[in-house]
Design an enzyme around this catalytic site. Structure first.
Site, short mmCIF file in Angstrom:
data_model
loop_
_atom_site.label_atom_id
_atom_site.label_comp_id
_atom_site.label_asym_id
_atom_site.label_seq_id
_atom_site.Cartn_x
_atom_site.Cartn_y
_atom_site.Cartn_z
N TYR A 17 0.75 -1.37 0.13
CA TYR A 17 -0.08 -0.08 -0.03
C TYR A 17 0.88 1.21 0.12
O TYR A 17 0.72 2.09 -0.78
CB TYR A 17 -0.87 0.12 1.08
CG TYR A 17 -1.84 1.20 1.28
CD1 TYR A 17 -2.79 1.55 0.42
CD2 TYR A 17 -1.55 2.20 2.58
CE1 TYR A 17 -3.42 2.84 0.55
CE2 TYR A 17 -2.15 3.33 2.30
CZ TYR A 17 -3.15 3.62 1.33
OH TYR A 17 -3.67 4.88 1.56
N GLU A 39 -11.19 5.60 4.51
CA GLU A 39 -10.73 6.40 5.51
C GLU A 39 -11.97 6.78 6.49
O GLU A 39 -11.85 6.73 7.87
CB GLU A 39 -10.46 8.08 4.82
CG GLU A 39 -9.32 7.95 3.99
CD GLU A 39 -7.97 7.19 4.60
OE1 GLU A 39 -7.88 7.39 5.95
OE2 GLU A 39 -6.74 7.00 4.12
N TRP A 47 -5.12 1.54 10.13
CA TRP A 47 -5.36 1.41 8.71
C TRP A 47 -5.18 0.19 8.05
O TRP A 47 -5.74 -0.31 7.16
CB TRP A 47 -4.38 2.52 7.88
CG TRP A 47 -4.67 2.61 6.51
CD1 TRP A 47 -3.77 2.41 5.62
CD2 TRP A 47 -5.75 2.95 5.87
NE1 TRP A 47 -4.24 2.14 4.16
CE2 TRP A 47 -5.47 2.83 4.41
CE3 TRP A 47 -6.99 3.24 6.18
CZ2 TRP A 47 -6.63 2.90 3.45
CZ3 TRP A 47 -8.04 3.66 5.30
CH2 TRP A 47 -7.57 3.31 3.78
#
Length: 189
Positions: A17, A39, A47
């Site tokens: 990522y 988000e 995350w």
């Protein structure tokens, strides 16, 4: 052997990522919508938790097709609430549906969400050049403004901290550490 210096990415998923997405400018509306929803889903979680569930999110939310999500009804919400592959938070699920509707309105008004969101930076990414993690911010006056504007339009789960993370994710802001290889790639283009 030279090892790549990166801001984060101590697992293969997280490193992938970081190396291939985070901070790289995104102009595709579908991906911008995906990142806005993810988000918001991440709020209060790591995350990496969201990244692990990303493929399940794509399946559960029709590959983040805003037109389809905007039509979700109570029955669909209940199906999502029992889907162990996503974060089963009713407020976050409902916000994705509301945000899909608002996203479509923004597209109708501005031609694309891309045009709307990137106008805040005159279509040029902000480069912050942080030297250490202590240089990172949770929000900025710009993320405050974008958050306020999105809320006025009816978006949910778009607080300033979420919006700043979104800005970082889609490359509106380049917050890669200066010694990170991606920072070097993005600033020499």
């Amino acid at each position: 052997m030279n090892e790549l210096v990166r801001c984060f990415g101590n697992t293969p998923l997280y490193a992938d990522y970081h190396d291939n997405e985070w901070g790289r400018p995104v102009h595709d509306d579908r991906l911008l919508f995906e990142m806005l929803i993810l988000e918001g889903a991440q709020a209060g979680l790591s995350w990496e938790t969201v990244l692990k569930k990303r493929e399940s999110y794509r399946r559960a939310f029709d590959n983040f097709d805003a037109k389809k999500i905007a039509k979700y009804d109570d029955e669909k919400v209940e199906k999502l609430m029992v889907n162990a592959g996503i974060i089963r938070n009713r407020l976050k699920i409902n916000s994705a549906i509301i945000n899909a509707r608002m996203f479509l309105e923004v597209q109708k008004t501005y031609g694309s969400f891309d045009k709307f969101i990137w106008k805040y930076v005159d279509f040029i990414p902000i480069v912050n050049s942080p030297k250490s993690y202590s240089d990172y911010k949770a929000s900025t006056p710009l993320s405050d403004k974008i958050s306020k504007d999105l809320k006025k339009l009816g978006f949910k789960f778009v607080g300033s901290t979420i919006i700043y993370a979104f800005m970082q994710a889609v490359g509106i802001v380049n917050d890669h550490l200066v010694d990170c290889f991606v920072y070097k790639e993005l600033t020499t283009q």
